[in-house]
Motif scaffolding. Structure first.
Motif, short mmCIF file in Angstrom:
data_model
loop_
_atom_site.label_atom_id
_atom_site.label_comp_id
_atom_site.label_asym_id
_atom_site.label_seq_id
_atom_site.Cartn_x
_atom_site.Cartn_y
_atom_site.Cartn_z
N TYR A 20 0.83 -1.20 0.00
CA TYR A 20 0.00 0.00 0.00
C TYR A 20 0.87 1.25 0.00
CZ TYR A 20 1.24 0.45 4.91
OH TYR A 20 1.95 0.60 6.08
N ILE A 28 -3.01 4.92 1.15
CA ILE A 28 -4.23 4.31 1.65
C ILE A 28 -3.95 2.87 2.05
CG2 ILE A 28 -6.61 3.70 1.07
CD1 ILE A 28 -5.96 5.82 -1.37
N TYR A 82 -5.55 -0.69 3.50
CA TYR A 82 -6.80 -1.43 3.63
C TYR A 82 -6.64 -2.53 4.69
CZ TYR A 82 -10.83 -4.36 2.54
OH TYR A 82 -11.97 -5.09 2.62
N ILE A 105 -10.60 1.33 5.87
CA ILE A 105 -9.61 2.10 5.12
C ILE A 105 -8.99 3.10 6.09
CG2 ILE A 105 -9.28 3.79 3.28
CD1 ILE A 105 -11.72 2.48 1.90
N ARG A 162 -17.18 0.27 -3.31
CA ARG A 162 -15.96 1.10 -3.33
C ARG A 162 -14.84 0.45 -2.51
NH1 ARG A 162 -15.56 5.17 -7.11
NH2 ARG A 162 -17.45 6.44 -7.16
N ARG A 218 -13.29 -2.33 -4.47
CA ARG A 218 -12.42 -1.87 -5.56
C ARG A 218 -11.11 -1.31 -5.02
NH1 ARG A 218 -17.45 -0.19 -8.13
NH2 ARG A 218 -17.17 1.99 -7.49
N ILE A 219 -11.17 -0.63 -3.87
CA ILE A 219 -9.94 -0.14 -3.25
C ILE A 219 -9.08 -1.31 -2.80
CG2 ILE A 219 -9.06 1.04 -1.18
CD1 ILE A 219 -11.42 3.03 -1.55
N ARG A 220 -9.70 -2.31 -2.20
CA ARG A 220 -8.96 -3.51 -1.76
C ARG A 220 -8.26 -4.19 -2.94
NH1 ARG A 220 -13.03 -7.93 -0.41
NH2 ARG A 220 -13.11 -7.82 -2.68
N SER A 244 -7.27 -2.97 -5.83
CA SER A 244 -6.46 -2.14 -6.72
C SER A 244 -5.24 -1.62 -5.97
CB SER A 244 -7.28 -0.98 -7.27
OG SER A 244 -7.76 -0.17 -6.21
N ARG A 254 -6.19 2.94 -7.25
CA ARG A 254 -6.70 2.91 -5.87
C ARG A 254 -6.94 4.32 -5.37
NH1 ARG A 254 -4.37 -0.10 -0.44
NH2 ARG A 254 -5.45 -1.85 -1.41
N GLU A 278 -10.11 5.76 -6.82
CA GLU A 278 -11.30 5.19 -6.15
C GLU A 278 -11.51 5.84 -4.79
OE1 GLU A 278 -13.61 3.27 -7.08
OE2 GLU A 278 -12.87 2.32 -8.90
N PHE A 279 -10.42 6.04 -4.07
CA PHE A 279 -10.49 6.66 -2.75
C PHE A 279 -11.02 8.09 -2.84
CE2 PHE A 279 -8.30 9.52 0.24
CZ PHE A 279 -8.81 9.06 1.44
#
Length: 305
Positions: free
Chosen positions: A30, A33, A35, A107, A150, A153-155, A157, A162, A165-166
């Motif tokens: 990461y 961000i 996760y 997050i 969401r 998708r963050i998880r 990417s 990412r 999306e955030f």
């Protein structure tokens, strides 16, 4: 009975404790961000705080949520944003014998990069009032399905996708008016530096003198304003009357003392700035929906089972 503080208490979540075995992304996976997801039981279910903001989505189970001095109910779809160093915990009361594999999607992110972006990119300024409110915890409503998509998708990417999306998620939350604040009353965002400095001065005065008796006239004089001008200014800046704001802060102080000490309720009444026990009990019930004794009993559950 109050919890024995020698056995359990409020914990700081240090970076060195964020073990991937508990559901945290490992270092290198990461960037800005991070996760996290976990089930219950979990070592992460505890009364704690950390330096980062945390956007927390409950996927399964129900129980009691504790954010700052707030005590409430949660269930699937419960979505909360907490600010830096705001204590919190979600305690499930319906966990089956074999546990729950996925209860929490989380997050975490830091403040400084977003503040720097807002200084350079006008569009980012829309997110800053959201972050200011998060210092007291925000629960969002009617957003759980979109939030779960969401989060997933963050998880799944990394890198720029990412981050995009955030930002989209934060923009949607910043634009939402369907929320409630969970702890004390925040300041409303202001682009007027002089007004912001003045209201900060007012709040500092209130906090420093919370346990003593002072009047609106005292505070108006401290700020060099007439009472009439101060009344309009204070309501515009905080969204509350002077009396309501002071009472809320005093009730919040009482909640902290009820949660973290074993002092008698009568003593806490005066420590928090109330000069009448009956008035204290009445105000507490109005703001918290329960008596001080009931609050203390329920607050012991913030440590979990």
């Amino acid at each position: 009975m109050p919890i024995n503080k020698q056995l359990r208490g409020l914990e700081m979540e240090h970076a060195c404790l964020r073990d991937p075995r508990h559901g945290f992304e490992p270092d290198g996976r990461y960037g800005f961000i991070r996760y996290l997801e976990h089930g219950v039981p979990s070592a992460l279910v505890r009364w704690h705080y950390h330096a980062e903001y945390e956007l927390h989505l409950i996927c399964a189970s129900s129980g009691k949520v504790f954010v700052g001095d707030y005590i409430g109910q949660f269930g699937p779809g419960h979505l909360v944003l907490t600010g830096p160093r705001v204590p919190h915990n979600w305690v499930s009361l319906d966990t089956p014998p074999d546990g729950i594999k996925l209860r929490d999607m989380v997050i975490q992110f830091n403040h400084a990069p977003l503040e720097q972006m807002a200084a350079a990119i006008p569009e980012m300024k829309a997110v800053m009032p959201l972050l200011a409110r998060a210092r007291y915890g925000i629960e969002f409503f009617n957003f759980s399905d979109a939030a779960r998509e969401r989060f997933a998708r963050i998880r799944d990417s990394a890198g720029l996708p990412r981050f995009i999306e955030f930002l989209s998620l934060m923009g949607e939350l910043a634009a939402s008016g369907d929320y409630q604040l969970l702890s004390t009353v925040p300041m409303q965002a202001s682009d007027d530096d002089a007004a912001l400095a003045r209201i900060n001065d007012a709040v500092d005065f209130i906090v420093q003198n919370l346990s003593s008796q002072f009047s609106m006239q005292d505070l108006a004089h401290h700020l060099g304003m007439s009472e009439r001008m101060f009344t309009r200014f204070f309501r515009s800046a905080t969204g509350n009357s002077f009396t309501d704001f002071v009472n809320r802060l005093r009730i919040n102080r009482a909640c902290q003392l009820l949660m973290e000490t074993e002092r008698y309720v009568t003593n806490i009444c005066y420590d928090a700035g109330f000069n009448n026990v009956a008035n204290f009990n009445r105000r507490f019930l109005a703001f918290k929906g329960m008596t001080p004794k009931q609050f203390r009993q329920q607050a012991s559950g913030r440590f979990g089972a």
